[in-house]
Scaffold this motif. Structure first.
Motif, PDB file in Angstrom:
ATOM      1  N   ARG A 142      -7.851   0.149  -7.562  1.00  0.00           N
ATOM      2  CA  ARG A 142      -7.031  -0.762  -8.328  1.00  0.00           C
ATOM      3  C   ARG A 142      -6.491  -1.757  -7.390  1.00  0.00           C
ATOM      4  NH1 ARG A 142      -1.141   1.442  -9.324  1.00  0.00           N
ATOM      5  NH2 ARG A 142      -0.911   0.953  -7.118  1.00  0.00           N
ATOM      6  N   ARG A 143      -6.353  -1.634  -6.164  1.00  0.00           N
ATOM      7  CA  ARG A 143      -6.221  -2.643  -4.895  1.00  0.00           C
ATOM      8  C   ARG A 143      -7.390  -3.518  -5.026  1.00  0.00           C
ATOM      9  NH1 ARG A 143      -2.825  -5.744  -3.911  1.00  0.00           N
ATOM     10  NH2 ARG A 143      -1.213  -4.107  -3.951  1.00  0.00           N
ATOM     11  N   PHE A 144      -8.384  -2.901  -5.002  1.00  0.00           N
ATOM     12  CA  PHE A 144      -9.665  -3.796  -4.891  1.00  0.00           C
ATOM     13  C   PHE A 144      -9.876  -4.751  -5.852  1.00  0.00           C
ATOM     14  CE2 PHE A 144     -14.194  -4.341  -5.999  1.00  0.00           C
ATOM     15  CZ  PHE A 144     -14.744  -4.992  -4.725  1.00  0.00           C
ATOM     16  N   LEU A 145      -9.579  -4.346  -7.131  1.00  0.00           N
ATOM     17  CA  LEU A 145      -9.751  -5.268  -8.165  1.00  0.00           C
ATOM     18  C   LEU A 145      -8.797  -6.163  -8.443  1.00  0.00           C
ATOM     19  CD1 LEU A 145     -10.716  -2.377 -11.160  1.00  0.00           C
ATOM     20  CD2 LEU A 145     -12.206  -4.457 -10.088  1.00  0.00           C
ATOM     21  N   GLU A 146      -7.478  -6.034  -7.681  1.00  0.00           N
ATOM     22  CA  GLU A 146      -6.502  -7.043  -7.982  1.00  0.00           C
ATOM     23  C   GLU A 146      -6.841  -8.140  -6.956  1.00  0.00           C
ATOM     24  OE1 GLU A 146      -2.786  -4.893  -7.205  1.00  0.00           O
ATOM     25  OE2 GLU A 146      -2.572  -4.226  -9.279  1.00  0.00           O
ATOM     26  N   ILE A 279      -7.163   0.527   1.450  1.00  0.00           N
ATOM     27  CA  ILE A 279      -5.898   1.547   1.863  1.00  0.00           C
ATOM     28  C   ILE A 279      -5.115   0.831   2.778  1.00  0.00           C
ATOM     29  CG2 ILE A 279      -5.442   3.473   2.692  1.00  0.00           C
ATOM     30  CD1 ILE A 279      -8.154   4.585   1.849  1.00  0.00           C
ATOM     31  N   ALA A 280      -5.671  -0.028   3.553  1.00  0.00           N
ATOM     32  CA  ALA A 280      -4.844  -0.649   4.603  1.00  0.00           C
ATOM     33  C   ALA A 280      -3.598  -1.702   3.628  1.00  0.00           C
ATOM     34  CB  ALA A 280      -5.670  -1.431   5.674  1.00  0.00           C
ATOM     35  N   THR A 281      -4.588  -2.464   2.861  1.00  0.00           N
ATOM     36  CA  THR A 281      -3.748  -3.533   2.357  1.00  0.00           C
ATOM     37  C   THR A 281      -2.708  -2.789   1.211  1.00  0.00           C
ATOM     38  OG1 THR A 281      -5.577  -4.975   2.279  1.00  0.00           O
ATOM     39  CG2 THR A 281      -4.077  -5.531   0.726  1.00  0.00           C
ATOM     40  N   PHE A 283      -1.012  -0.080   1.470  1.00  0.00           N
ATOM     41  CA  PHE A 283       0.059   0.543   2.343  1.00  0.00           C
ATOM     42  C   PHE A 283       0.504  -0.398   3.279  1.00  0.00           C
ATOM     43  CE2 PHE A 283      -1.856   4.277   0.386  1.00  0.00           C
ATOM     44  CZ  PHE A 283      -0.875   4.850  -0.295  1.00  0.00           C
ATOM     45  N   LYS A 284       0.139  -1.590   3.453  1.00  0.00           N
ATOM     46  CA  LYS A 284       0.422  -2.477   4.349  1.00  0.00           C
ATOM     47  C   LYS A 284       0.545  -2.008   5.735  1.00  0.00           C
ATOM     48  CE  LYS A 284       3.055  -5.489   1.235  1.00  0.00           C
ATOM     49  NZ  LYS A 284       2.714  -4.874   0.086  1.00  0.00           N
ATOM     50  N   ARG A 285      -0.565  -0.841   6.256  1.00  0.00           N
ATOM     51  CA  ARG A 285      -0.741  -0.609   7.469  1.00  0.00           C
ATOM     52  C   ARG A 285      -2.088  -0.782   8.307  1.00  0.00           C
ATOM     53  NH1 ARG A 285       1.810   5.457   6.693  1.00  0.00           N
ATOM     54  NH2 ARG A 285       1.455   5.440   9.133  1.00  0.00           N
ATOM     55  N   GLU A 286      -2.091  -0.722   9.405  1.00  0.00           N
ATOM     56  CA  GLU A 286      -3.580  -0.814  10.080  1.00  0.00           C
ATOM     57  C   GLU A 286      -4.113   0.522   9.973  1.00  0.00           C
ATOM     58  OE1 GLU A 286      -3.773  -4.131  13.272  1.00  0.00           O
ATOM     59  OE2 GLU A 286      -2.134  -2.955  13.713  1.00  0.00           O
ATOM     60  N   ILE A 287      -5.223   0.557   9.919  1.00  0.00           N
ATOM     61  CA  ILE A 287      -6.100   1.751  10.050  1.00  0.00           C
ATOM     62  C   ILE A 287      -7.068   1.665  11.223  1.00  0.00           C
ATOM     63  CG2 ILE A 287      -7.573   3.635   8.888  1.00  0.00           C
ATOM     64  CD1 ILE A 287      -6.538   2.456   6.185  1.00  0.00           C
ATOM     65  N   PRO A 312      -4.929  -4.882   7.316  1.00  0.00           N
ATOM     66  CA  PRO A 312      -4.685  -5.214   5.910  1.00  0.00           C
ATOM     67  C   PRO A 312      -4.611  -6.762   5.490  1.00  0.00           C
ATOM     68  CG  PRO A 312      -2.548  -4.607   7.037  1.00  0.00           C
ATOM     69  CD  PRO A 312      -3.759  -4.381   7.996  1.00  0.00           C
ATOM     70  N   ARG A 313      -5.103  -6.940   4.121  1.00  0.00           N
ATOM     71  CA  ARG A 313      -5.200  -8.439   3.942  1.00  0.00           C
ATOM     72  C   ARG A 313      -3.801  -9.227   3.786  1.00  0.00           C
ATOM     73  NH1 ARG A 313     -10.047  -9.754   1.350  1.00  0.00           N
ATOM     74  NH2 ARG A 313      -9.100 -10.959  -0.237  1.00  0.00           N
ATOM     75  N   SER A 314      -2.832  -8.159   3.729  1.00  0.00           N
ATOM     76  CA  SER A 314      -1.386  -8.925   3.786  1.00  0.00           C
ATOM     77  C   SER A 314      -0.765  -8.641   4.882  1.00  0.00           C
ATOM     78  CB  SER A 314      -0.661  -8.325   2.570  1.00  0.00           C
ATOM     79  OG  SER A 314      -0.784  -6.950   3.036  1.00  0.00           O
ATOM     80  N   GLU A 315       0.420  -8.763   5.116  1.00  0.00           N
ATOM     81  CA  GLU A 315       1.506  -8.461   6.410  1.00  0.00           C
ATOM     82  C   GLU A 315       1.323  -6.861   6.627  1.00  0.00           C
ATOM     83  OE1 GLU A 315       2.441  -9.583   3.256  1.00  0.00           O
ATOM     84  OE2 GLU A 315       4.227  -8.608   2.804  1.00  0.00           O
TER      85      GLU A 315
END
Length: 358
Positions: A142-146, A279-281, A283-287, A312-315
């Motif tokens: 879902r995150r990928f498609l968004e 997944i990183a995006t 949960f807004k966490r680095e992996i 993540p692609r976000s903060e």
């Protein structure tokens, strides 16, 4: 199981060794003034395994992993401010992550090698009690498609190129790296009888069974060669309610090697670098993937363990989490199984005392 991207813009760079004697930055000064001990509820799980007891590791790998556990790795928050936190995310939005923290890494135990290991290992590493590995797979897609819907045309082309590189490679090249290359195809479960009938017709005309299957599958099944088809592929967990079955065609430089028709429908889509970034995006966490290569990879002892960061692609609104990969050397391009790492946080210490600065 897992798959890494080679030479792709979606991959993150390998974390090189950083001199622990280098002068501290301003963020280190802040961290030193306020030692941090993060909540075990977020960062740790109940069970860990000493590195001596982890199977499949060589002595040189164990020495490095034991050192990482004993001395820890220093992570520094990049300094962005977390805004517009989604309340559905499993991140504590009431407080920002600390400026810096030391993590001591333990093995979080084996997970089943059923194709879902990225999601199972991530679930355990994040200690997600209310989310199953299958739920995590759904959220990843879902995150990928968004994110894909918000991409520019050029960005979408780059994503499609990375996907083709992994799942629909050009079989005229790449043999200097890979002994075997694979094409992934998606067959609708509802079409299985029709596909079988078409293959049987070619066999009755005198064509060899595997060549007939290759011809029909390539003609009638969906190639995993763009973002939309990647989402269909990555949704497959090997369960009865999957819409598609995965068909795998394996090739050597001489031609077709095998056709895996996956007639039981148990094959799941292996996690890859794109899924990890999603997944990183989410949960807004680095992996950080800790990869350990043995002697079969022809690396010296100093380079047998390294970190692959995925941001993540976000903060960034929470502390990182860690995954473990036992590398294989035959393909020269990655590893094949994810396992959880449990990150025990401790007070920040000087650069000289940690094993590695991330």
């Amino acid at each position: 199981m897992g798959k890494l991207i080679c030479d792709s813009t979606t991959s993150s760079p390998v974390i090189p060794w950083k001199d622990p004697t280098a002068a501290p930055s301003s963020i280190d000064t802040i961290a030193a003034a306020a030692a941090v001990d993060l909540s075990d509820e977020i960062l740790t799980a109940t069970a860990t395994t000493p590195w001596d007891d982890v199977s499949g590791l060589e002595d040189q790998q164990k020495r490095h992993l034991q050192r990482l556990h004993a001395k820890g790795v220093l992570w520094k928050h990049p300094g962005n401010k977390c805004q517009n936190q989604n309340q559905e995310d499993d991140v504590d939005s009431s407080s920002s992550p600390p400026a810096a923290v030391v993590f001591r890494l333990s093995h979080g135990g084996d997970v089943e090698a059923d194709g879902n290991c990225l999601f199972t290992a991530s679930q355990k590493a994040m200690n997600l009690k209310e989310i199953s590995a299958k739920d995590l797979r759904r959220r990843t897609v879902r995150r990928f498609l968004e994110d894909l819907r918000s991409e520019s045309g050029m960005e979408r082309e780059n994503v499609d190129a990375a996907i083709r590189h992994m799942y629909a490679p050009d079989l005229r090249s790449g043999w200097g790296i890979h002994v075997v290359q694979e094409l992934k195809l998606l067959a609708k479960k509802a079409d299985r009888e029709t596909l079988d009938s078409a293959i049987e017709e070619l066999v009755n005309l005198g064509m060899q069974r595997e060549l007939a299957a290759e011809s029909i599958y390539k003609e009638r099944c969906t190639a995993v060669d763009n973002g939309q088809n990647w989402a269909k592929y990555m949704s497959i967990s090997g369960s009865p309610d999957d819409e598609y079955n995965i068909i795998t065609l394996q090739y050597t430089e001489d031609g077709l090697l095998t056709v895996d028709e996956n007639r039981e429908g148990h094959a799941a889509a292996f996690g890859d670098d794109i899924a990890i970034e999603c997944i990183a995006t989410e949960f807004k966490r680095e992996i950080y993937v800790l990869q350990a290569h043995g002697s079969d990879a022809m690396v010296d002892e100093d380079n047998c363990v390294f970190f692959l960061p995925h941001r993540p692609r976000s903060e960034i609104c929470g502390p990182p989490f860690f995954l473990f990969m036992k590398g294989t050397g035959w393909c020269g391009a990655g590893a094949d199984h994810y396992e959880p790492l449990i990150a025990h946080s401790s007070s920040v210490i000087s650069h000289e005392k940690v094993a590695l600065v991330l």
